[in-house]
Motif scaffolding. Structure first.
Motif, PDB file in Angstrom:
ATOM      1  N   LYS A 283       0.833  -1.207   0.000  1.00 27.43           N
ATOM      2  CA  LYS A 283       0.000   0.000   0.000  1.00 27.43           C
ATOM      3  C   LYS A 283       0.864   1.251   0.000  1.00 27.43           C
ATOM      4  N   THR A 284       0.458   2.241  -0.779  1.00 21.97           N
ATOM      5  CA  THR A 284       1.250   3.455  -0.967  1.00 21.97           C
ATOM      6  C   THR A 284       1.391   4.253   0.322  1.00 21.97           C
ATOM      7  N   VAL A 285       0.333   4.340   1.119  1.00 22.73           N
ATOM      8  CA  VAL A 285       0.404   5.104   2.369  1.00 22.73           C
ATOM      9  C   VAL A 285       1.423   4.460   3.311  1.00 22.73           C
ATOM     10  N   ARG A 286       1.377   3.164   3.384  1.00 25.73           N
ATOM     11  CA  ARG A 286       2.328   2.443   4.242  1.00 25.73           C
ATOM     12  C   ARG A 286       3.755   2.639   3.721  1.00 25.73           C
ATOM     13  N   GLN A 287       3.929   2.592   2.414  1.00 24.91           N
ATOM     14  CA  GLN A 287       5.260   2.794   1.839  1.00 24.91           C
ATOM     15  C   GLN A 287       5.772   4.201   2.156  1.00 24.91           C
ATOM     16  N   PHE A 288       4.872   5.186   2.098  1.00 22.77           N
ATOM     17  CA  PHE A 288       5.278   6.549   2.399  1.00 22.77           C
ATOM     18  C   PHE A 288       5.709   6.668   3.856  1.00 22.77           C
ATOM     19  N   LEU A 289       4.912   6.116   4.754  1.00 23.84           N
ATOM     20  CA  LEU A 289       5.222   6.246   6.181  1.00 23.84           C
ATOM     21  C   LEU A 289       6.516   5.523   6.558  1.00 23.84           C
ATOM     22  N   LEU A 290       6.757   4.377   5.958  1.00 25.29           N
ATOM     23  CA  LEU A 290       7.990   3.649   6.258  1.00 25.29           C
ATOM     24  C   LEU A 290       9.214   4.280   5.594  1.00 25.29           C
ATOM     25  N   GLY A 291       9.015   5.001   4.506  1.00 24.61           N
ATOM     26  CA  GLY A 291      10.136   5.563   3.770  1.00 24.61           C
ATOM     27  C   GLY A 291      10.470   6.999   4.112  1.00 24.61           C
ATOM     28  N   VAL A 292       9.663   7.641   4.964  1.00 18.55           N
ATOM     29  CA  VAL A 292       9.905   9.040   5.314  1.00 18.55           C
ATOM     30  C   VAL A 292      11.301   9.255   5.899  1.00 18.55           C
ATOM     31  N   PRO A 293      11.823   8.391   6.780  1.00 16.33           N
ATOM     32  CA  PRO A 293      13.179   8.645   7.297  1.00 16.33           C
ATOM     33  C   PRO A 293      14.231   8.755   6.196  1.00 16.33           C
ATOM     34  N   LEU A 294      14.143   7.921   5.171  1.00 15.25           N
ATOM     35  CA  LEU A 294      15.113   8.020   4.082  1.00 15.25           C
ATOM     36  C   LEU A 294      14.919   9.324   3.305  1.00 15.25           C
ATOM     37  N   GLY A 295      13.669   9.724   3.080  1.00 15.42           N
ATOM     38  CA  GLY A 295      13.409  10.977   2.390  1.00 15.42           C
ATOM     39  C   GLY A 295      13.930  12.173   3.169  1.00 15.42           C
ATOM     40  N   LEU A 296      13.814  12.098   4.490  1.00 14.58           N
ATOM     41  CA  LEU A 296      14.330  13.188   5.324  1.00 14.58           C
ATOM     42  C   LEU A 296      15.856  13.244   5.296  1.00 14.58           C
TER      43      LEU A 296
END
Length: 175
Positions: free
Chosen positions: A22-35
């Motif tokens: 799921k895209t929302v889950r992928q976003f939430l798990l990937g936020v640390p790398l994006g930051l």
């Protein structure tokens, strides 16, 4: 034979593969790398070590909302892209382990054609040797060689041989 770690991974991935897609889950798990990409950009802008960027940031044309939107896009894209890549890697590993498990569970018996070819000719039954035709099939009197293709290229009615030299097409008249 699969190890305990591989079996545990198969069990985990069967339970979580749809949830992790799921895209929302992928976003939430990937936020640390994006930051990890966005925070150094902000630090370099606010530290003032790059004078030209500092001049642009203090100019009247600078819009902080554009910078904020750009940083959000960087965080969002990086986090989702990274998690999708990770999901693809896990899915590939899962499919490979399932294939290996199914291959390990099948009995290891050779095919019948391999078993017959390994027996000496004197022990083969007469019906097995009679089943193999010694004459070529109808319509093919001799086997094809590597120089003769089965289907000729477009525009040729018969296969070319070494005795027939290929002639170039006639040149069109140029005026």
């Amino acid at each position: 034979m699969l190890s305990k770690e591989e079996t545990a991974f198969i069990d985990y991935w069967e339970k979580n593969r749809l949830r992790r897609k799921k895209t929302v889950r992928q976003f939430l798990l990937g936020v640390p790398l994006g930051l990890l990409f966005a925070v150094p950009i902000l630090l370099s802008l606010t530290s003032g070590w790059y004078k030209r960027a500092n001049m642009e940031a203090n100019s009247p044309d600078f819009n902080p909302r554009v910078l904020f939107v750009a940083l959000l896009l960087i965080v969002g894209f990086t986090s989702i892209f990274w998690q999708r890549h990770k999901w693809d890697q896990y899915e590939q590993r899962y499919q490979e382990l399932l294939a290996r498990r199914s291959r390990d569970q099948q009995p290891q018996t050779p095919p019948a054609s391999v078993a017959q070819s390994q027996t000496p000719p004197s022990t083969q039954s007469p019906s097995a040797s009679a089943a193999q035709p010694e004459t070529p099939p109808a319509g093919k009197s001799e086997p094809l060689s590597a120089a003769q293709p089965e289907n000729p290229p477009a525009g040729q009615s018969e296969p070319m041989s070494a005795a027939q030299p290929q002639t170039p097409p006639p040149a069109a008249d140029q005026k």
